[in-house]
Write a protein that holds these residues in place. Structure first.
Motif, short mmCIF file in Angstrom:
data_model
loop_
_atom_site.label_atom_id
_atom_site.label_comp_id
_atom_site.label_asym_id
_atom_site.label_seq_id
_atom_site.Cartn_x
_atom_site.Cartn_y
_atom_site.Cartn_z
N PRO A 97 0.83 -1.21 0.00
CA PRO A 97 0.00 0.00 0.00
C PRO A 97 0.87 1.25 0.00
CG PRO A 97 0.08 -0.96 2.20
CD PRO A 97 0.83 -1.89 1.30
N ILE A 98 0.40 2.28 -0.69
CA ILE A 98 1.12 3.54 -0.83
C ILE A 98 0.21 4.67 -0.36
CG2 ILE A 98 2.32 5.10 -2.42
CD1 ILE A 98 3.68 2.39 -2.16
N PRO A 99 0.69 5.58 0.51
CA PRO A 99 -0.16 6.69 0.98
C PRO A 99 -0.25 7.82 -0.04
CG PRO A 99 1.99 6.82 2.02
CD PRO A 99 2.00 5.56 1.19
N SER A 100 -0.74 7.48 -1.22
CA SER A 100 -0.87 8.44 -2.31
C SER A 100 -2.16 8.17 -3.07
CB SER A 100 0.31 8.35 -3.28
OG SER A 100 1.53 8.65 -2.65
N VAL A 101 -2.61 9.17 -3.81
CA VAL A 101 -3.79 9.07 -4.65
C VAL A 101 -3.36 8.80 -6.09
CG1 VAL A 101 -5.77 10.34 -5.60
CG2 VAL A 101 -5.18 10.57 -3.17
N ASP A 116 -2.17 14.80 4.83
CA ASP A 116 -2.90 14.84 6.09
C ASP A 116 -4.37 14.56 5.86
OD1 ASP A 116 -3.79 17.20 4.91
OD2 ASP A 116 -2.61 18.51 6.20
N VAL A 117 -5.13 14.62 6.93
CA VAL A 117 -6.58 14.39 6.91
C VAL A 117 -7.26 15.64 7.45
CG1 VAL A 117 -8.44 13.02 7.90
CG2 VAL A 117 -6.32 11.90 7.22
N ILE A 118 -8.22 16.18 6.71
CA ILE A 118 -8.93 17.37 7.17
C ILE A 118 -10.43 17.20 6.93
CG2 ILE A 118 -6.97 18.90 6.75
CD1 ILE A 118 -8.45 19.93 4.28
N LEU A 119 -11.22 18.01 7.62
CA LEU A 119 -12.67 18.01 7.44
C LEU A 119 -13.05 19.02 6.36
CD1 LEU A 119 -13.82 18.03 11.18
CD2 LEU A 119 -13.34 16.06 9.71
N ALA A 120 -14.04 18.68 5.56
CA ALA A 120 -14.61 19.66 4.64
C ALA A 120 -15.45 20.63 5.46
CB ALA A 120 -15.48 18.96 3.60
N SER A 121 -15.11 21.91 5.44
CA SER A 121 -15.73 22.86 6.36
C SER A 121 -16.45 24.01 5.68
CB SER A 121 -14.66 23.43 7.31
OG SER A 121 -13.62 24.06 6.58
N SER A 170 -17.20 3.81 -6.10
CA SER A 170 -17.54 3.78 -4.68
C SER A 170 -16.34 3.35 -3.85
CB SER A 170 -18.69 2.80 -4.43
OG SER A 170 -19.89 3.25 -4.99
N GLY A 171 -16.11 4.09 -2.77
CA GLY A 171 -14.98 3.80 -1.89
C GLY A 171 -13.75 4.63 -2.18
N GLY A 172 -13.69 5.25 -3.37
CA GLY A 172 -12.51 6.03 -3.74
C GLY A 172 -12.37 7.29 -2.89
N PRO A 173 -11.17 7.86 -2.82
CA PRO A 173 -10.92 9.01 -1.95
C PRO A 173 -11.51 10.31 -2.51
CG PRO A 173 -8.99 8.58 -3.28
CD PRO A 173 -9.96 7.46 -3.57
N ILE A 174 -11.98 11.15 -1.60
CA ILE A 174 -12.31 12.54 -1.90
C ILE A 174 -11.23 13.38 -1.24
CG2 ILE A 174 -13.93 14.43 -1.44
CD1 ILE A 174 -15.02 12.60 -3.52
N PHE A 175 -10.62 14.28 -2.01
CA PHE A 175 -9.44 14.97 -1.50
C PHE A 175 -9.39 16.41 -1.97
CE2 PHE A 175 -8.37 12.96 -5.52
CZ PHE A 175 -7.65 13.93 -6.20
N HIS A 182 0.67 17.39 -3.47
CA HIS A 182 0.23 16.96 -2.14
C HIS A 182 -1.25 17.29 -1.94
CE1 HIS A 182 4.57 16.93 -1.65
NE2 HIS A 182 4.41 16.22 -0.55
N VAL A 183 -1.95 16.36 -1.25
CA VAL A 183 -3.38 16.52 -1.04
C VAL A 183 -3.73 16.22 0.41
CG1 VAL A 183 -3.89 15.87 -3.43
CG2 VAL A 183 -3.94 14.12 -1.64
N SER A 184 -4.93 16.67 0.80
CA SER A 184 -5.52 16.32 2.09
C SER A 184 -6.72 15.41 1.83
CB SER A 184 -5.99 17.57 2.84
OG SER A 184 -4.91 18.41 3.16
N LEU A 185 -6.86 14.37 2.64
CA LEU A 185 -7.97 13.43 2.50
C LEU A 185 -9.17 13.94 3.29
CD1 LEU A 185 -8.81 10.57 1.43
CD2 LEU A 185 -8.11 9.70 3.67
#
Length: 225
Positions: A97-101, A116-121, A170-175, A182-185
Motif C-alpha cells: 500500500p502507498i499513501p498516495s492518490v 494529512d486528513v482534514i474536514l470539509a468545512s 464507490s470507496g474512492g478518496p475525496i481529496f 500533495h493533497v488532504s484526505l
C-alpha cells in the motif's frame, strides 16, 4: 481476467485503484479509499461497506486500464450503518500500500501524496475524487450536513459534492489539492445521490473521514507526514 498470486513485492495499491471481486460467477468492482492501520500493526485498505457481498470471494487489486488483477485479501470488517464502510485485510509482503492518490492520467503528477486528513468545512470548497472508472475529476461542496436512507439503512455522516461518479468509483478518496503534488484526505465516495435534481454535474455523497475515525478509534490513516 488474469489472477495473480505472486509473492514478489511488485504490486502497489494507491487510493483510487480498483478493487475486484466475484460472486456467483459475476464480477464486481469498487475503489480503494486509503491505506489504514491499527495496532498491533494491522494493515487494511479502506472502502465502502456495500462493496462486500456475503459469500463473495476475496478482493483483488485492479489497476487502472488493466485486465490483470492481484490478490489482496478478505473484508472481515464491513458496515452499512451508521456509516457505509469496510476494511480489507492486506498482506504487505504481497501487496504494497502507498499513501498516495492515483492520478495516472496526468503527464507530470501521476501520484498525489496524502499529506494529512482534514474536514470539509465550507460550502463551495473545491474537492476531487479518484476512482477506478472516473479516474480523477473535481467538483464543489454543495452541502456539509447530508443524510441518506433507502428504507433499510440510515446514514447521516455524509457531505455532498456536485460531481458525477460512475459505478465502480464507490470507496474512492475525496481529496483537496494543497499544491500540485500533495493533497488532504476528506472522505470516501459513498455513491450517487439520485434524489438531488442535478442532471448536468451529478451529485455524490461522501462519507466523512471524521465519522470513520470516530467509529474506529484505534484506526489511523497512513499519510506521508
Amino acid at each position: 481476467m488474469n489472477l495473480e498470486k505472486r509473492n514478489k513485492i511488485d504490486n502497489r495499491i494507491l487510493a483510487g485503484d480498483g478493487l475486484y471481486y466475484k460472486f456467483k460467477n459475476r464480477s464486481y468492482s469498487c475503489s480503494a479509499g486509503f491505506w489504514a492501520r491499527s495496532q498491533p500493526n494491522m494493515n487494511y485498505i479502506a472502502t465502502t461497506g456495500h462493496c462486500y457481498v456475503p459469500g463473495s470471494g476475496p478482493f483483488y487489486l485492479l489497476p487502472w486500464n488493466s485486465t490483470r488483477v492481484y490478490l489482496i485479501g478478505e473484508m472481515p470488517i464491513h458496515y452499512l450503518e451508521p456509516i457505509d464502510f469496510g476494511l480489507i485485510n492486506i498482506d504487505i509482503k504481497k501487496i504494497q500500500p502507498i499513501p498516495s492518490v492515483r492520478n495516472t492520467d496526468s503527464e507530470r503528477y501521476k501520484e498525489l501524496f496524502i499529506e494529512d486528513v482534514i474536514l470539509a468545512s465550507n460550502n463551495g470548497a473545491h474537492l476531487c475524487l479518484s476512482g477506478l472508472r472516473s479516474h480523477v475529476k473535481c467538483g464543489y461542496v454543495a452541502a456539509l450536513n447530508g443524510f441518506t436512507s433507502n428504507g433499510l439503512y440510515f446514514r447521516d455522516n455524509i457531505f455532498v459534492v456536485n460531481l458525477r461518479n460512475i459505478a465502480g468509483d464507490s470507496g474512492g478518496p475525496i481529496f483537496y489539492y494543497k499544491n500540485f503534488t500533495h493533497v488532504s484526505l476528506n472522505g470516501i465516495v459513498q455513491g450517487g445521490l439520485f434524489d438531488f435534481n442535478d442532471n448536468i454535474n451529478g451529485i455524490t455523497g461522501v462519507i466523512t473521514i471524521s465519522s470513520i475515525l470516530n467509529l474506529f478509534e484505534d484506526l489511523e490513516v497512513v499519510t506521508t507526514s
